[in-house]
Each structure stands twice: as C-alpha cells, then as structure tokens.
Design an enzyme around this catalytic site. Structure first.
Site, PDB file in Angstrom:
ATOM      1  N   GLN A  84     -10.956   9.160  12.894  1.00 53.63           N
ATOM      2  CA  GLN A  84     -10.354   7.697  13.321  1.00 53.63           C
ATOM      3  C   GLN A  84     -10.104   7.588  14.976  1.00 53.63           C
ATOM      4  O   GLN A  84      -9.429   8.497  15.424  1.00 53.63           O
ATOM      5  CB  GLN A  84      -9.161   7.310  12.677  1.00 53.63           C
ATOM      6  CG  GLN A  84      -8.772   5.823  12.757  1.00 53.63           C
ATOM      7  CD  GLN A  84      -7.542   5.404  12.460  1.00 53.63           C
ATOM      8  OE1 GLN A  84      -6.361   6.069  12.873  1.00 53.63           O
ATOM      9  NE2 GLN A  84      -7.439   4.759  11.080  1.00 53.63           N
ATOM     10  N   CYS A 115      -2.098  -0.499  14.107  1.00 53.71           N
ATOM     11  CA  CYS A 115      -0.970  -0.020  14.343  1.00 53.71           C
ATOM     12  C   CYS A 115       0.230  -0.742  14.689  1.00 53.71           C
ATOM     13  O   CYS A 115       0.025  -1.724  15.459  1.00 53.71           O
ATOM     14  CB  CYS A 115      -1.145   1.302  15.667  1.00 53.71           C
ATOM     15  SG  CYS A 115       0.480   2.000  16.193  1.00 53.71           S
ATOM     16  N   ASN A 216      -5.043  -1.150   1.074  1.00 50.43           N
ATOM     17  CA  ASN A 216      -3.960  -0.062   1.541  1.00 50.43           C
ATOM     18  C   ASN A 216      -2.669  -0.854   1.145  1.00 50.43           C
ATOM     19  O   ASN A 216      -2.664  -1.953   1.628  1.00 50.43           O
ATOM     20  CB  ASN A 216      -4.297   0.315   2.925  1.00 50.43           C
ATOM     21  CG  ASN A 216      -3.302   1.102   3.375  1.00 50.43           C
ATOM     22  OD1 ASN A 216      -2.971   0.947   4.633  1.00 50.43           O
ATOM     23  ND2 ASN A 216      -2.950   2.187   2.770  1.00 50.43           N
ATOM     24  N   ASP A 218       1.240   0.175  -0.452  1.00 50.13           N
ATOM     25  CA  ASP A 218       2.148   0.738  -1.817  1.00 50.13           C
ATOM     26  C   ASP A 218       1.388   1.117  -2.841  1.00 50.13           C
ATOM     27  O   ASP A 218       1.461   0.778  -4.099  1.00 50.13           O
ATOM     28  CB  ASP A 218       2.886  -0.899  -2.208  1.00 50.13           C
ATOM     29  CG  ASP A 218       3.666  -1.687  -1.253  1.00 50.13           C
ATOM     30  OD1 ASP A 218       4.167  -0.905  -0.589  1.00 50.13           O
ATOM     31  OD2 ASP A 218       4.236  -2.710  -1.690  1.00 50.13           O
ATOM     32  N   GLY A 240      -1.569   6.366   2.092  1.00 49.54           N
ATOM     33  CA  GLY A 240      -1.120   6.672   3.440  1.00 49.54           C
ATOM     34  C   GLY A 240       0.535   7.360   3.134  1.00 49.54           C
ATOM     35  O   GLY A 240       0.516   8.453   2.348  1.00 49.54           O
ATOM     36  N   ARG A 241       1.553   6.748   3.159  1.00 50.87           N
ATOM     37  CA  ARG A 241       2.745   7.411   3.064  1.00 50.87           C
ATOM     38  C   ARG A 241       2.827   8.020   1.363  1.00 50.87           C
ATOM     39  O   ARG A 241       3.703   8.995   1.348  1.00 50.87           O
ATOM     40  CB  ARG A 241       3.835   6.307   3.028  1.00 50.87           C
ATOM     41  CG  ARG A 241       4.092   5.775   4.454  1.00 50.87           C
ATOM     42  CD  ARG A 241       4.984   4.759   4.432  1.00 50.87           C
ATOM     43  NE  ARG A 241       4.699   3.556   3.698  1.00 50.87           N
ATOM     44  CZ  ARG A 241       5.405   2.843   3.149  1.00 50.87           C
ATOM     45  NH1 ARG A 241       6.828   2.866   3.311  1.00 50.87           N
ATOM     46  NH2 ARG A 241       5.055   1.727   2.399  1.00 50.87           N
TER      47      ARG A 241
END
Length: 385
Positions: A84, A115, A216, A218, A240-241
């Site tokens: 990326q 971002c 993307n 939750d 992600g998280r």
C-alpha cells in the site's frame, strides 16, 4: 466461488487491511498462515487472501530510505506481494509505482485515501484528499499509467463528514482510470473509528460501480463478514482492527468464506505459542532482539485481551526485552480455555472529531494554486517509512 480477481491472481475474498506499525512482515506472516489453515480446513487449495504491507510513503520510496526499502521486501512465501502506497503528488506517486513495477517488487498496489489522522488531513492528505477531484484523478491516473500492468486498487472513506461525501465520485474516477477494485471504510473522516460503520454506503457503491467493491468497518468475526456480504453485496471484506492480537481470525474468515464452520478457539497455551512464534519472526525480521521485543509489546497487550492474567503479570509481559524473558513469563501463567471476552471489537473506537483541514479546503472541489504549493507537506512525517 468466493474469490477476487486481482490481476492474474484469483484469491479468497478476504483482505488484511494495512495498518501502520502493525502489519509488518512478521504479523502478516502469522495472518497468512492462519488464513492458509482456514483454507486447508475448508478443503480449498487456492490463495487464502491478500495480506497487504503496512502503508509506505511514496516520497520515502522514491528517495529509497533504507527503512522503507526494507518494508517493501516481500515475505518470500507470500504468493501475492501486496503493497500500500500513500502519496499526495501525482509525479511522486507515479515514480514510486514505476519503481515497484520496474524492479518487480509487487504483484498488487493499493493507494491509501482513507487516513483520518489530523496531522495528515490538516495538510490535505489522507481522507481529505478525494475532496479535490482534480488532484485525486491525477494521482490515480499516475499510478495506473506507471504500473506496468500491476493491478491498482484504492481504499477510501465515505468522505470528510456527512455533508461532504466523496466516495461515489472517487469510485467513478478510479474505475474510469483503470483501478481494478475499491475498498470503502463505511465511516467518514470525522468519525475516525467512532460509532457504527455505515454499511449502506458500501451497498450504494456496489450498485454504482462495475469493478469489485470491498467492505471495511466493524468486522470482528466471520459472522460479521457474512453479514456484511449479505447486507451490501460486496465482493470481499477488509479486516483491520479486528485482527489485532488475533491473527487466527483469518482462519475463521477464510474457512467461512469457503463454507466451513471451523472456528479457531485457542487456549492460553496456544496463544502463548503464537506469541512466541510472532517474537521469533520479529527477531528474524528486525535482526535485533531488543527492537523486536519493543515492537512486540503492543501486540502482547492485544493478545492477552479476555484472558484472566492479572494486572502484575500483564505489566511484566508488556515490559519484556528478550525472548527468554517472554517465554518464562508466559510459562508462569496457567492454561485456560479461550474466553468469550476475547471475541468482539478490538482497538479504541474513540469519539467523533472535528475535521482538521487546510484553510478554505471545502470552498471548492478543485485544488487552488496556493493549496497546490503546500500539498507536499501532507506527506512529511506520515508513518510508513
């Protein structure tokens, strides 16, 4: 089949989101190994997904900063080398992509336009940039034109806030420029990670574009991934998280994608073995035990979520400086079954924030001459090498 076509590759529709300071080669390797286990358990023999390099700034790549050049070195066992890039100047983005293409360093390149960090957005970068459609168009075209056939994808957010949405324009522009897929985080820049992701926007983008749209936001379990696919019709999911301190989520995601009900529920001893392997990979990568263990500390905190460890043991584990010390402290903790508290959301959601933008940024969708002179500062000091 639950697959994405990325250039010449057909891959499972599961993607590890690039996260600065998190998705370095050791962690990506763990996630890929977990995904490959899920594929094996589901009887699938293809590629288990995309495991994307943490964000690299284009200027640092063009200037060949040593740390950046090391960041783009691929895991030799990864069948798809995904990188990326983050950039704000079309010429620099084009030059960075050309390096990756000419030197055969990547099989897939993703461009970051999502971002939300104020130090980036207040200078016009990140999720603020797609508001300037002329600059956004030039950057995407520069990447595609210099890619040498390497597939280009983009990742973005809904927009700056509810009143200044950009995702539909960005999707149309990217598709027209030759981007092969687009990922949408269903939050605005103002939201950061607060509140709930708006999956309806992902469904709207799916209906608008002909290229694959990835969702993307939750995604903390295989059930969440299935619910997003059902709700939006997206062609794939980006996590992600949800994988922080939980690389085994990719076992669940890939297995579920291929119709298996197998789920990873590691005991504490199993997790301790994963932590040890992660530390070994980190020492091998950084070639310095002290640095590797410093990098491990945040991961160790995430790995321990939900387990009955005790405050003192947690503090001691968060301060380890050698692999032997890590193993000794992990061995002192009694084994226990995987706790329900280890499931669910990961990472700090925080609160919604007022957007930080350059002066007069929202006055026009076009970049002014004054803003053009200053936009390069949006790449200075950005995490990614």
């Amino acid at each position: 089949m639950p697959e994405l076509q990325i250039g010449k590759f057909n891959v499972t529709d599961v993607v590890l989101a690039p996260m600065a300071g998190v998705t370095n080669p050791p962690f990506r390797r763990l996630c890929r190994e977990a995904g490959e286990l899920g594929a094996q358990q589901a009887g699938y023999e293809g590629i288990s997904g995309l495991y994307v390099c943490e964000m690299v700034t284009t200027r640092a790549l063009v200037e060949r900063h040593p740390e950046t050049m090391r960041m783009v070195e691929p895991d030799p066992d990864d069948p798809v080398r995904s990188i990326q890039l983050y950039g704000v100047e079309p010429k620099t983005v084009g030059a960075a992509v050309k390096i990756l293409a000419d030197e055969d360093r990547a099989d897939h390149i993703d461009l970051n336009f999502g971002c939300p960090v104020p130090k980036v957005t207040r200078k016009g970068g990140g999720a603020a940039l797609p508001w300037k459609t002329d600059l956004f168009t030039e950057i995407v075209k520069a990447a595609v034109d210099n890619s040498g056939g390497i597939p280009i994808t983009i990742k973005t957010r809904i927009g700056i806030d509810d009143d200044h949405q950009t995702y539909l324009d960005a999707g149309r522009i990217a598709q027209d420029a030759g981007v092969v897929a687009m990922a949408l985080h269903g939050r605005t820049m103002a939201q950061h990670y607060a509140g709930k992701a708006d999956w309806d926007t992902i469904a709207t983008l799916v209906a608008e574009l002909d290229i694959p749209v990835l969702g993307n936001g939750d995604l903390f379990s295989a059930d969440d991934a299935r619910a997003m696919r059902d709700h939006t019709g997206c062609a794939g999911i980006v996590v992600g998280r949800g994988c922080q301190g939980r690389p085994w989520i990719f076992t669940d995601l890939v297995a579920d994608s291929h119709g298996s009900t197998v789920r990873a529920r590691p005991s504490f001893r199993d997790v301790a073995e994963i932590i040890h392997r992660h530390a070994e990979y980190s020492i091998e990568y950084f070639e310095e035990e002290n640095r590797a263990m410093r990098e491990m500390r945040k991961h160790i905190t995430w790995y321990l979520k939900g387990f009955a460890i005790g405050g003192e043991a947690r503090r001691d584990l968060a301060l380890v400086s050698t692999l032997d010390e890590l193993d000794e402290r992990l061995a002192a903790i009694p084994d226990q079954e995987y706790p329900e508290a280890a499931d669910g959301p990961r990472g700090r959601a925080g609160t919604e924030k007022k957007p930080h933008l350059p002066e007069f940024w929202l006055d026009s969708r076009q970049l002014s001459p004054e803003q053009s002179l200053k936009i390069h500062a949006a790449e200075i000091g950005v995490s990614g090498g």
